[in-house]
Write an enzyme that holds these catalytic residues in place. Structure first.
Site, mmCIF file in Angstrom:
data_model
loop_
_atom_site.group_PDB
_atom_site.id
_atom_site.type_symbol
_atom_site.label_atom_id
_atom_site.label_comp_id
_atom_site.label_asym_id
_atom_site.label_seq_id
_atom_site.Cartn_x
_atom_site.Cartn_y
_atom_site.Cartn_z
ATOM 1 N NE ARG A 91 7.791 -21.844 -82.855
ATOM 2 C CZ ARG A 91 7.998 -22.843 -83.705
ATOM 3 N NH1 ARG A 91 7.987 -22.607 -85.006
ATOM 4 N NH2 ARG A 91 8.231 -24.044 -83.264
ATOM 5 C CE LYS A 132 0.219 -3.081 -72.441
ATOM 6 N NZ LYS A 132 -0.250 -2.535 -71.151
ATOM 7 C CD GLU A 142 -8.560 3.441 -70.398
ATOM 8 O OE1 GLU A 142 -7.434 3.973 -70.445
ATOM 9 O OE2 GLU A 142 -8.895 2.619 -69.518
ATOM 10 C CE LYS A 187 -2.300 2.187 -75.767
ATOM 11 N NZ LYS A 187 -3.155 1.036 -75.579
ATOM 12 C CD GLU A 195 3.092 -1.875 -69.514
ATOM 13 O OE1 GLU A 195 3.164 -3.085 -69.326
ATOM 14 O OE2 GLU A 195 2.023 -1.259 -69.571
ATOM 15 N NE ARG A 210 2.268 -0.092 -74.107
ATOM 16 C CZ ARG A 210 2.069 -0.831 -75.184
ATOM 17 N NH1 ARG A 210 3.056 -1.080 -76.011
ATOM 18 N NH2 ARG A 210 0.887 -1.335 -75.432
ATOM 19 C CG ASN A 248 0.050 1.402 -66.526
ATOM 20 O OD1 ASN A 248 -0.734 0.898 -67.312
ATOM 21 N ND2 ASN A 248 1.300 1.008 -66.398
ATOM 22 C CG HIS A 294 -5.299 1.965 -65.759
ATOM 23 N ND1 HIS A 294 -5.591 3.228 -66.195
ATOM 24 C CD2 HIS A 294 -5.942 1.119 -66.613
ATOM 25 C CE1 HIS A 294 -6.364 3.158 -67.286
ATOM 26 N NE2 HIS A 294 -6.585 1.894 -67.555
ATOM 27 C CG HIS A 296 -6.052 -2.597 -63.107
ATOM 28 N ND1 HIS A 296 -4.835 -2.513 -63.753
ATOM 29 C CD2 HIS A 296 -6.969 -2.787 -64.079
ATOM 30 C CE1 HIS A 296 -5.021 -2.633 -65.049
ATOM 31 N NE2 HIS A 296 -6.300 -2.795 -65.279
ATOM 32 C CG HIS A 323 -11.247 -1.023 -67.505
ATOM 33 N ND1 HIS A 323 -10.290 -1.424 -66.604
ATOM 34 C CD2 HIS A 323 -10.618 -0.221 -68.399
ATOM 35 C CE1 HIS A 323 -9.123 -0.895 -66.948
ATOM 36 N NE2 HIS A 323 -9.291 -0.161 -68.024
#
Lengths: 370, 370
Positions: free
Chosen positions: A121, A143, A185, A227, A237, A241, A245, A248, A252, A272
């Site tokens: 955990r 993340k 990025e 960032k 998010e 945040r 994106n 993206h 994506h 990417h």
């Protein structure tokens, strides 16, 4: 060396950016652990260059490191690979007070962070980012995760590292295509938050591509700051945040489409970074057609992407309807509704969830323009 | 119906305890979600009794439920089962705004909570606890996870539910042995925190075993309160939360030993509850030999355990050295050091990390006493 503090709920950690930082890994890992166990995860390519000094630094700090190299590439980010790592961590006797070290690019740090998040955990972890994308993006925000065969990063958790080392010296061995992925990025950060950074990129594109350490250090540090600001304000998010994106939503979808179709992107591999560059071009076009963004700003974004070796046009046919379907399938969509981040100016964006399918179709079509 | 608020970092949620709560599931799940998708996880046994009403309630609230029944028993708490659930969640189109519902005992809610914690880096979830252990223990605290073949709960995360329903009516169909497992944790809560609860157990043991709904509601509610107090004060097991491990240092070791040896525990199956009961007997003995605990308090704990149908002596041979090795292997050990929680009186414990191997050996030997 520059040090940037990332503030998140209940904790804070430092990202250190500079050259020759690997010898400081042991000290950081030691500070994060309550037992001598250190479990280092890297990939076979990175191991060739940096595993020796990393292990040496951990040993010098009094830790007992155990190292595992996973296969290089996105293919290592699977639940099965995580399962194999849990086995090894247990067999190595790693306890709750131990520390996990992720040494590599975003794939390795996402995977290492995920097993650290879910072993007993949650155990402490330290990220040593050796790719530009890792340094400017994956290293900040907590993340972590692995891919599902049908959806990247489907399985994951938020788990902040105890410390991050971004050694720009390690970028010397980074393949060109991966450098470009990081640069996409970087352009994104400039567009959403920092007009001065875009000016710097316009001025220093050559030095960046030549991997000048001083320029890299300054640019990485500014990106980490941006960032960190965004992530500290919105750890999970919910709102701000989402501006990360930018590029993206379309990016994506294009990336998934190219993978599915086995297609190239802008005459190069379907990375990417290339997908995000094309995504930003398309999304800036949506913004311009709405009267949000001036033509000059759109042009500057396009030029800086091109100067950094990123594609701004698609040389390949694209099935717009399939792209739209893939965008709706994305995990960031909610109830099938597409969320967009649109630039209003260099350094400033707004969120929009009322972009129509027709606007997306027109923007995708613009990628075929010469 | 009783409602107990659990306060944790950045959020809070209610545990509702009563009868006929299943019809309120839809309302709770709806409040937790931002899209109509609800993914319900249960097991085949629980499904027979309660899946119909649960699905009906979700539908009545305007949600579109999709249900999966995993095989009953601890065997379902695996990474492979989690992997299968991710597949189904993705195929069902569950997005980030959807909600996961765990309907069952601790195995189901641990598994459901874990996939909720790790699907798209965390979606909301609601726990409907249908076992006494689930209601008094697993439902509060946000611990989620799956087992590793060699270590229970090795893989997991903290992920607080949005709401918990503890319908004591569902305990009517609970097998006796599982009721006893829950009662062991109830005795533990009394010993660590609440002398009045121990008195109540002494008075109401018969009514509890007869599953009197009013007595169950009162006892479950008090246990949820105790666990919520401890967990709110210490969400991640840094300090106070460790007192919940009373009986578990020896208990886990005995449980692992019995599994490994295929042995019974106190003439019955090697359940967690029987192991914890024996663990509390052994750990109270360590406390008494240290002069911490009065003989009368030790005797009262022993008697109440026996009245609730839990073992206080081992009828089986036990390899003390192997037990010690297993205790050191436990994920709660740090750097191989055993941590103990020892009672000072009924309702009051202290933490100790200086218990010697010899003290443990003597305590294990006491389990053979008649």
């Amino acid at each position: 060396m520059q040090r940037i503090r990332v503030q998140v709920t209940g904790s804070a950690y430092d990202v250190r950016i500079g050259t020759d930082l690997l010898p400081t890994l042991g000290r950081e890992a030691k500070a994060a652990s309550r037992s001598p166990d250190a479990f280092l995860i890297t990939d076979a390519h990175v191991a060739d260059h940096y595993l020796g000094p990393a292990v040496q630094s951990l040993r010098a700090a009094g830790l007992a490191p155990m190292a595992v190299a996973v296969p290089p590439g996105e293919g290592a980010k699977t639940l099965a690979q995580a399962g194999d790592l849990y086995d090894r961590m247990l067999r190595a006797g790693l306890d709750r007070g131990g520390v996990v070290v992720g040494l590599g690019g975003g794939v390795v740090t996402d995977l290492a962070g995920f097993v650290a998040a879910t072993y007993m955990r949650g155990v402490a972890w330290v990220a040593v980012s050796t790719s530009l994308l890792g340094q400017v993006d994956a290293s900040v925000g907590g993340k972590t995760g692995v891919d599902h065969p049908e959806c990247k990063n489907l399985i994951g958790a938020f788990h902040q590292p105890a410390a991050v080392l971004a050694d720009v010296g390690t970028l010397a061995t980074l393949p060109d295509e991966e450098l470009r992925t990081g640069l996409a990025e970087v352009v994104k950060h400039a567009m959403i938050r920092d007009a001065a950074l875009l000016e710097r990129l316009e001025a220093d594109a050559g030095a960046l591509l030549a991997r000048d350490p001083a320029v890299l250090e300054a640019v990485v540090a500014r990106n980490v700051e941006i960032k960190a600001e965004v992530v500290s304000a919105d750890e999970r998010e919910g709102g701000l945040r989402r501006i990360l994106n930018y590029g993206h939503t379309v990016g994506h979808a294009i990336e998934s489409y190219a993978m599915e179709a086995g297609a190239a992107l802008g005459g190069g591999p379907a990375t990417h970074g290339r997908a995000v560059a094309l995504g930003m071009v398309a999304e800036a076009r949506i913004a311009r057609r709405r009267g949000l963004l001036a033509e000059d700003a759109e042009r500057r974004q396009r030029q800086v992407l091109a100067r950094l070796g990123l594609p701004v046009t698609l040389n390949e046919p694209l099935d717009a309807e399939r792209c739209l379907a893939l965008a709706r399938h994305d995990k960031k969509a909610e109830a099938g509704r597409l969320r967009f981040v649109l630039p209003e100016a260099v350094g400033r964006v707004v969120q929009a969830d009322d972009v129509t399918d027709d606007e997306v179709r027109v923007a995708l079509a613009c990628l075929a323009e010469r």
